[in-house]
Motif scaffolding. Structure first.
Motif, short mmCIF file in Angstrom:
data_model
loop_
_atom_site.label_atom_id
_atom_site.label_comp_id
_atom_site.label_asym_id
_atom_site.label_seq_id
_atom_site.Cartn_x
_atom_site.Cartn_y
_atom_site.Cartn_z
N VAL A 107 0.92 -1.24 -0.02
CA VAL A 107 0.23 0.08 0.04
C VAL A 107 0.82 1.33 -0.14
O VAL A 107 0.60 2.23 -0.64
CB VAL A 107 -0.84 -0.09 1.27
N PHE A 134 -7.71 7.68 5.35
CA PHE A 134 -8.16 6.44 5.14
C PHE A 134 -7.55 5.45 6.22
O PHE A 134 -6.37 4.79 5.84
CB PHE A 134 -7.79 5.97 3.75
N ASN A 136 -7.82 2.63 7.20
CA ASN A 136 -7.59 1.13 6.68
C ASN A 136 -6.66 1.05 5.83
O ASN A 136 -5.88 -0.08 6.12
CB ASN A 136 -8.94 0.72 5.74
N LEU A 137 -6.14 1.91 5.13
CA LEU A 137 -4.87 2.01 4.24
C LEU A 137 -3.66 2.08 5.26
O LEU A 137 -2.52 1.29 5.17
CB LEU A 137 -4.93 3.25 3.48
N TRP A 140 -3.03 -1.38 6.84
CA TRP A 140 -2.48 -2.42 5.81
C TRP A 140 -1.33 -1.86 4.95
O TRP A 140 -1.04 -2.35 3.99
CB TRP A 140 -3.64 -2.88 4.85
N LEU A 148 -6.00 -6.25 -0.65
CA LEU A 148 -6.99 -5.37 0.06
C LEU A 148 -8.28 -5.70 -0.58
O LEU A 148 -8.60 -6.27 -1.87
CB LEU A 148 -6.64 -3.95 -0.40
N SER A 149 -9.60 -5.45 0.26
CA SER A 149 -10.60 -5.66 -0.24
C SER A 149 -11.09 -4.49 -1.44
O SER A 149 -10.18 -3.38 -1.53
CB SER A 149 -11.91 -5.17 0.87
N GLU A 152 -11.33 -0.87 -0.26
CA GLU A 152 -10.05 -0.63 0.26
C GLU A 152 -9.20 -0.10 -1.05
O GLU A 152 -8.13 0.85 -0.92
CB GLU A 152 -9.30 -1.45 1.05
N GLN A 153 -9.29 -0.98 -1.98
CA GLN A 153 -8.21 -0.67 -3.34
C GLN A 153 -8.84 0.68 -3.95
O GLN A 153 -8.24 1.25 -4.39
CB GLN A 153 -8.47 -1.78 -4.31
N MET A 155 -10.05 3.31 -2.08
CA MET A 155 -9.67 4.26 -1.30
C MET A 155 -8.14 4.41 -1.58
O MET A 155 -7.60 5.47 -1.65
CB MET A 155 -9.51 3.72 0.28
N LEU A 156 -7.48 3.20 -2.15
CA LEU A 156 -6.01 3.44 -2.38
C LEU A 156 -5.80 4.37 -3.68
O LEU A 156 -4.95 5.09 -3.67
CB LEU A 156 -5.42 2.10 -2.43
N GLN A 185 -19.17 3.53 3.03
CA GLN A 185 -17.86 3.57 3.84
C GLN A 185 -17.06 4.73 2.83
O GLN A 185 -16.50 5.25 3.19
CB GLN A 185 -17.43 2.38 4.23
#
Ligand SMILES: Nc1ncnc2c1ncn2[C@@H]1O[C@H](COP(=O)(O)OP(=O)(O)O)[C@@H](O)[C@H]1O
Ligand SMILES: [Mg+2]
Length: 248
Positions: A107, A134, A136-137, A140, A148-149, A152-153, A155-156, A185
């Motif tokens: 990430v 983020f 979550n980032l 991870w 990533l889910s 989350e991807q 968000m990345l 989210q």
């Protein structure tokens, strides 16, 4: 900040955007709402300048002719003929539909790669900002991005676009492929990006429901044409929107 005037885009003989005008003010979150093949991606590519690259590529290989008419202006300057990389330097950054990330890099590495044109201090600051926006980032950060889910991807991908330092961030279908819970989210994360960084956002989306309440203004398009416009919360109550997008 952004003005699109009388835009028409043809692929060969098929019209994808038909006489469309819109305006975005600094700091706003503006939505381009439309179903599949409404012309959203074509519009985003035209604002970012990517369509000019596509046009040149097609010309080179003798492929279909792409015709763009009308004007795009940014901060009062006509940028209609400006290549995508120059628009990016001016602060117009596109996060494309189905966002390319590097699945085998972590990430944190993905974020750094996205900041390759920036100074070391800017990269450091950008990575910190992405982790603040983020959480979550942040959790991870050393994980391979491919693990990533979907949410989350996405968000990345947005974090990577933010690394470029945009003034105007264009998000093409950020909610695509996400579960309703994940969509909510992501909408929350997008609201944070707006309120914490002040970046201006234009979001193309077919999943209008979670997004509409937060849109300062929305443009609804069908077959490349504007059909409805207005502040997001107002459109929420529009019967046509309800039947077309909420299935009621
Ligand atoms: N490269 C292309 N060549 C030919 N037609 C295209 C191309 N890209 C999009 N189109 C057509 O233009 C219309 C708008 O597509 P698009 O902008 O991708 O819509 P959306 O992003 O809203 O799904 C569609 O009818 C689509 O088939
Ligand atoms: Mg699209």
């Amino acid at each position: 900040m952004l003005k699109v005037n009388d835009l028409i885009v043809f692929y060969e003989n098929a019209i994808a955007v038909n006489d469309l005008s819109l305006q975005v003010r600094s700091g706003q979150i503006v939505g381009i709402i439309g179903s599949n093949s409404a012309g959203k991606t074509t519009l985003m590519n035209t604002i970012s300048g990517l369509i000019l690259d596509m046009r040149i590529k097609e010309q080179r290989k003798g492929g279909e002719r792409i015709t763009v008419m009308g004007t795009v202006s940014f901060d009062g300057e006509d940028i209609s003929e400006m290549p995508a990389y120059e628009r990016a330097q001016k602060g117009i950054v596109l996060c494309r539909e189905r966002h390319p990330i590097f699945p085998d890099s972590s990430v944190q590495e993905n974020l750094k790669i996205a900041g390759y044109l920036r100074t070391r201090a800017q990269v450091k600051q950008g990575v910190e900002q992405a982790f603040e926006l983020f959480p979550n980032l942040a959790r991870w950060r050393r994980r391979k991005a491919g693990f990533l889910s979907g949410g989350e991807q996405q968000m990345l991908a947005i974090g990577m676009a933010m690394m470029v330092g945009p003034k105007l961030l264009l998000l093409d279908e950020p909610l695509l492929g996400l579960s309703p819970a994940m969509q909510n989210q992501l909408v929350d994360a997008i609201k944070d990006v707006s309120s914490q960084t002040g970046v201006t956002l234009v979001i193309a989306e077919q999943f209008a429901r979670p997004l509409l309440p937060w849109l300062d203004f929305a443009y609804v398009i069908e077959n490349g044409m504007l059909t409805l416009t207005g502040p997001g919360p107002e459109l929420m109550h529009n019967p046509e929107i309800k039947s077309a997008y909420f299935g009621v």
